[in-house]
Each structure stands twice: as structure tokens, then as C-alpha cells.
Design a protein around this motif. Sequence first.
Motif, PDB file in Angstrom:
ATOM      1  N   ILE A  18       6.040  11.483   4.667  1.00 26.77           N
ATOM      2  CA  ILE A  18       5.025  11.744   5.692  1.00 26.77           C
ATOM      3  C   ILE A  18       5.525  12.791   6.674  1.00 26.77           C
ATOM      4  O   ILE A  18       4.800  13.692   7.064  1.00 26.77           O
ATOM      5  CB  ILE A  18       4.681  10.439   6.462  1.00 26.77           C
ATOM      6  N   PRO A  37      -4.043  15.327  14.949  1.00 30.73           N
ATOM      7  CA  PRO A  37      -5.146  14.613  14.292  1.00 30.73           C
ATOM      8  C   PRO A  37      -4.710  13.268  13.710  1.00 30.73           C
ATOM      9  O   PRO A  37      -3.516  13.018  13.531  1.00 30.73           O
ATOM     10  CB  PRO A  37      -5.576  15.571  13.177  1.00 30.73           C
ATOM     11  N   ASN A  38      -5.667  12.426  13.419  1.00 28.21           N
ATOM     12  CA  ASN A  38      -5.394  11.148  12.773  1.00 28.21           C
ATOM     13  C   ASN A  38      -4.645  11.353  11.469  1.00 28.21           C
ATOM     14  O   ASN A  38      -4.985  12.248  10.710  1.00 28.21           O
ATOM     15  CB  ASN A  38      -6.725  10.438  12.460  1.00 28.21           C
ATOM     16  N   GLY A  39      -3.641  10.560  11.244  1.00 32.01           N
ATOM     17  CA  GLY A  39      -2.906  10.660   9.991  1.00 32.01           C
ATOM     18  C   GLY A  39      -1.870  11.764   9.989  1.00 32.01           C
ATOM     19  O   GLY A  39      -1.256  12.046   8.959  1.00 32.01           O
ATOM     20  N   LYS A  42       2.051  10.812  13.644  1.00 35.68           N
ATOM     21  CA  LYS A  42       2.555  10.570  15.005  1.00 35.68           C
ATOM     22  C   LYS A  42       3.208   9.188  15.099  1.00 35.68           C
ATOM     23  O   LYS A  42       4.346   9.051  15.562  1.00 35.68           O
ATOM     24  CB  LYS A  42       1.397  10.672  16.022  1.00 35.68           C
ATOM     25  N   THR A  44       4.197   7.396  12.645  1.00 40.11           N
ATOM     26  CA  THR A  44       5.336   7.384  11.721  1.00 40.11           C
ATOM     27  C   THR A  44       6.574   7.979  12.390  1.00 40.11           C
ATOM     28  O   THR A  44       7.685   7.470  12.211  1.00 40.11           O
ATOM     29  CB  THR A  44       4.985   8.164  10.438  1.00 40.11           C
ATOM     30  N   LYS A  47       7.975   5.387  14.724  1.00 34.17           N
ATOM     31  CA  LYS A  47       8.606   4.321  13.933  1.00 34.17           C
ATOM     32  C   LYS A  47       9.919   4.812  13.333  1.00 34.17           C
ATOM     33  O   LYS A  47      10.889   4.056  13.242  1.00 34.17           O
ATOM     34  CB  LYS A  47       7.660   3.862  12.818  1.00 34.17           C
TER      35      LYS A  47
HETATM   36  N1  LIG Z   1       2.987   1.292   6.441  1.00 35.35           N
HETATM   37  C1  LIG Z   1       2.522   2.377   5.777  1.00 35.35           C
HETATM   38  N2  LIG Z   1       2.721   2.467   4.439  1.00 35.35           N
HETATM   39  C2  LIG Z   1       2.301   3.570   3.767  1.00 35.35           C
HETATM   40  N3  LIG Z   1       1.679   4.597   4.321  1.00 35.35           N
HETATM   41  C3  LIG Z   1       1.456   4.573   5.646  1.00 35.35           C
HETATM   42  C4  LIG Z   1       1.866   3.459   6.440  1.00 35.35           C
HETATM   43  N4  LIG Z   1       1.519   3.697   7.725  1.00 35.35           N
HETATM   44  C5  LIG Z   1       0.922   4.898   7.731  1.00 35.35           C
HETATM   45  N5  LIG Z   1       0.884   5.432   6.487  1.00 35.35           N
HETATM   46  C6  LIG Z   1       0.340   6.753   6.123  1.00 35.35           C
HETATM   47  O1  LIG Z   1       1.107   7.725   6.785  1.00 35.35           O
HETATM   48  C7  LIG Z   1       0.280   8.769   7.241  1.00 35.35           C
HETATM   49  C8  LIG Z   1       0.526   8.995   8.721  1.00 35.35           C
HETATM   50  O2  LIG Z   1       0.105   7.840   9.440  1.00 35.35           O
HETATM   51  P1  LIG Z   1       0.376   7.648  10.978  1.00 35.35           P
HETATM   52  O3  LIG Z   1       1.772   8.038  11.277  1.00 35.35           O
HETATM   53  O4  LIG Z   1      -0.044   6.279  11.333  1.00 35.35           O
HETATM   54  O5  LIG Z   1      -0.633   8.712  11.600  1.00 35.35           O
HETATM   55  P2  LIG Z   1      -1.096   8.900  13.098  1.00 35.35           P
HETATM   56  O6  LIG Z   1      -0.412   7.918  13.957  1.00 35.35           O
HETATM   57  O7  LIG Z   1      -0.739  10.310  13.420  1.00 35.35           O
HETATM   58  O8  LIG Z   1      -2.584   8.729  13.095  1.00 35.35           O
HETATM   59  C9  LIG Z   1      -1.156   8.373   6.924  1.00 35.35           C
HETATM   60  O9  LIG Z   1      -1.551   9.092   5.757  1.00 35.35           O
HETATM   61  C10 LIG Z   1      -1.076   6.907   6.635  1.00 35.35           C
HETATM   62  O10 LIG Z   1      -2.009   6.548   5.660  1.00 35.35           O
END
Ligand SMILES: Nc1ncnc2c1ncn2[C@@H]1O[C@H](COP(=O)(O)OP(=O)(O)O)[C@@H](O)[C@H]1O
Lengths: 234, 330
Positions: A18, A37-39, A42, A44, A47
Motif C-alpha cells: 500500500i 483521497p480515500n484509500g 493515510k 496505513t 498504522k
Molecule cells: N486491514 C487491511 N487489510 C487489507 N487491506 C487493507 C486493510 N486496511 C486497508 N486496506 C487497504 O489499503 C488501502 C489504503 O487504506 P487506508 O490506509 O485505510 O486508506 P485511507 O486511510 O487513506 O483512506 C485501501 O485500498 C484499503 O482497501
Amino acid sequence: MSFLSIDNLTGGYGQMTILNGVNLTLDKGEIGVIVGPNGAGKSTLLKAMFGLVNVTGGSITIEGEDITRLPPDKFASRRIAFVPQEYNIFPTLTVNENLEMGAYSRRDDCSAVMEHIYDIFPPLKDKRHQNAGELSGGQRQMVAVGRALMIEPRLLLLDEPTAGLSPMFMSEIFDRVIAVNRTGVTIVMVEQNAKQALAIASTGFVLASGSNAFTDTGKNLLANPEVAKSFLGG
Amino acid sequence: MAEFVFFLNKAVLSGLIIGSIYALGAIGLTLVFGILRFAHIAHGDVMTVGAFFTLILAGILSSMGFVSPVPLVLVTLIPAMALTAAFSIGLDRIFYKPLRDSGAKPIIIVMASIGVMLMLQGLVRIFAGTGTRNMFFDQPKDIYRIPFFGSSRDLVLTEPQTVLIVFTFAAMIALHLFLTRSRLGKAMRAVSDNADLARITGINIDHVVKATWIIGGGLACAAGGLLSMDVFLKPDLSFNLLLPIFAATIVGGIGQPYGAIAGGFLVGFSETLAIFNWSVLLRPVAHLLPFDLPASIALVPTEYKLTVPFVILIIVLVYRPTGIFKGRVL
Ligand SMILES: Nc1ncnc2c1ncn2[C@@H]1O[C@H](COP(=O)(O)OP(=O)(O)O)[C@@H](O)[C@H]1O
Ligand SMILES: [Mg+2]
């Protein structure tokens, strides 16, 4: 040397990548705001900073200490706190107990810290003995941030603290974030409400598809027509 | 009057006794589920093992010529609880923790616990044979007869039953204080609420897991020990316990310690009321009844007692699927 330095970080979930080489540096006492944008990755990124994501490359250092791949339970004792985007309270514990759990890693008396947190979030005062899960959305966010503040963090990571809140609560939370920052806490905050968040940012980071699209002061990003067009909704 | 005392003995006191056993077992089961997210099928056999520890310790004391004013098994119950707690932590270390650490799904760990159950049943038989044992050796088992308002019948409680009831209430109060007052107890509730958040908050999950097994194992030993003192100790002690204890756990709300207590007593009382011969209570007014009073009116014949927890389980799951105390959904 900067307080927080993330260098070319890559990682993701299992085999799925990611983050494609993210860079982020912040000086002590600053507020860094991550928008995008969403996804975009951020959450990640936050975390990954807290050892909750499989990091495949790059490094994270805080005040010179390399904390890349440090297990998540080792952060509290280093006074680094994280408020996740969701499921960030203990719903069947009272407000008071949530704060007590925030201080689990400390062995000293922190009743003064707790009183200080009630001063920052006055609405929680009367609800001390109520289960946190029964509170309103805004108050739950206050509990979540309060819990994180119990270790008197050097660095506080906030993932969308205003998500789902009405505009009134939103400004209240932003005010509190500034108030916490003034006490000397360096803050990294992910926000959907980009304009308001960048307005209080020392440095803003626009993240897209897991890498840096723009990095500048909050003010400059807000003034940048390209950023405004692609990321701030015109 | 004598009939009413009969009812108190056979239905109320018996319900209290069996309910205590179920509650003590269900607390452990529900805590393990709340903290570790798996159904510990071997819990009934931890009870059997605990009862054997109690007996073995008493045997050792007895062979050393130790005499005590109370039966030896009551003396050795507390150390046996500590031993069973340590034993439970050992089971977790050897069998469940490696699976958890390797990221195994809960269902895999449930399967492992079925394996542990079979292993414990085998071990008990290897070391103790298949026979039935009297926990009291040749010592007398006191029976208390409590006169009831001039009735010709007395309320009857044996020594282990009395200890059981007192112990269960004390354990419930202690558990409540532990969960609401102590740092570790609150941390247990926090982990049960949200384990991921607990971890990033810096709560020591390892301590919480240990506390879970200490409480679960200790109470299982007390339940197994006192039940086998009340009747006899058999290697298949768990056979008739496991299902009602699971029913009690689910009925009370999975992961809810207070629910487990409520569920334990609910299942216990339901069993004794279902097999109670109501004909006895009606006997004094038999001449007023428009029909001949049968010798026995019980909802369920004693041999089918084990069906009662299931009926309760089905009723609760249909009308309140998360259990009395709103537990988790399996
Ligand atoms: N626990 C997870 N396992 C697998 N994929 C994940 C998980 N959490 C998020 N993703 C994927 O990682 C990408 C980034 O997600 P995320 O970091 O939550 O985005 P944001 O916070 O920017 O909206 C997305 O495509 C999401 O589907
Ligand atoms: Mg997010």
C-alpha cells in the motif's frame, strides 16, 4: 536532526503493498497533517508507524531512535500514542477507566494528568462514571484522545479525529488538538476535512496512491491551486 | 410442611448446588472466550484434573500421617486450585499460545482444545484408572440437618455442599471486586472489549492472559473438587458438565462473567425444577383434586436431565441471541 523522520517507507498488508516509499519529517512541537483521497494509505501510514503494518522497506526514527517494526505494545512506554480511526475506546469501561487504561504503562501516580485531561475535555467531567460506549460521537472521540494523552506523549498520532462529527464538534476537536499541541506534544494527524486541518498544520503532506504527492507548509498547500483542484475539492 | 421442605431440598438447594458448579465452570469459559476468543472445550477436563490434584494432595498429606479437624480434601482444595491454575497456564503455553502466535484462526484453536480434552481424559485414566473414588477416604463426611419451622423434615446440606455454596458466593464477590477495582481486572475487561486497542495502549496482554487462566483454572478446580466431594470422583466427571456449562456461558452472554453466573444458576435451577416430582407438593391437597394424583409428575425424567440446558439454550437463542447480558455473537 528532525524529531520524526520517515524515510522511503514501503509496506502493506500481507503481500499487498500500500505504501510505495513515503517520506515525512517533522520537528519537535509541530503539527503534521496528512490529507489525501480515500484509500490513499493515510491510515496505513499511521498504522505502519505504530508497528501494525508489515513494513517491507525504509525506516522510521523518533529523536534518533529507530522504531521501524517495533511491536505495537512497545510504544506506550516510549511515550508515543495512537488514536485509531475507529474502535478507539473501550465501550464497556467507564470514561474514567478508559483514561486509567491509557496510563497502564506508567507506574507513577497520574491523577494530576487525568484532572488535566478533564480540564481539556470538560464535557467528560460529568460522565466520568458512565460507560464510554454510551456517549455521543464527539465525546467518544474526546475519550479516545484523552486515553492517548494519559502517557503524556511526546508524539501523538491521530487518525481522523473528527470523522462523523457535526461541524460544531469538529471545530471543538480541532481547538483541543491545538491546545494539546501547545503543551508541547508533537502531533501527526490524518484528516478528511483538509481545509480546516491544513489551516492548523505546520507541515502538510498530501498522500496519493501510497506516496507523497505534495509536501509543504499548511498555508502554502492551501494556496497551491494544483492541490486545491485535485485534493481539496476545488 | 414436610412436602415443602422436600421441595426446598430437592429443587431449591439442589439448584443452588448444581448452579454453583455450572457458574464456577462458566466463568472460566466465558473469560477465556472474552480474552482469547475461542471456546475452550477442554474446560470440563480441567475440572477433573483439578479434582484429582485435590485428591492426590490429600492422599500425600494422609500418608504423611497428617490429621486435621476438617476433611483433608477441603484443606487441599486451595493448593490444588493454585496447582490447577499453573496447569492451565501450562496448557496455554504448550498448546494454545503457539497457535495464537502463529496467527491461527479461533476455530483451529477450538480444534486443538478438543485434542487437549481427549488427551486429559487419557492422562487421568493412565494415572488414576477408570474407577470411582471417594474423596474422603475413610473420613466422615458431615451432614448438616437444619430444622425448618417445626417441620418433621429438616433441610439437609452436606459439608462439601455448604462449602461450595459459601465458596461460590465469595468467589463471585471477589471476582466482581477484581474486575471493577483492580488495575489488572480492568485491563482484563479492556482486552475483552477491544484487544487491539488494549495492545496499542500498552496493556500487558501476557499478564491478562495469565490472569484469565489463573481464575478459570482455579475456579474449575474448585467446581470439580467440590462436586466430586459431594458425589464421587470419576475420570469422566466432565462428561455431564461440559454441555450445561457451555449452555450457561452462551445463555449468559458469551464473554460476560456476570452472565456466566446468571446462566449457571438459570441452567442449574431449570434442571432441578424440571426433574422435580411435583406430585409430592400436591399430595397434601390430593383429596381436593378432581383427578387421581399420579405417583410422579416431573417435566423431564431424571435420566434426560441433560436435555434441559439445551431447551433453555434454544429458547434464549431464539428470543435473545446474544444471551442475557448481551455477549458476543459466536
Ligand atoms: N486491514 C487491511 N487489510 C487489507 N487491506 C487493507 C486493510 N486496511 C486497508 N486496506 C487497504 O489499503 C488501502 C489504503 O487504506 P487506508 O490506509 O485505510 O486508506 P485511507 O486511510 O487513506 O483512506 C485501501 O485500498 C484499503 O482497501
Ligand atoms: Mg483512513
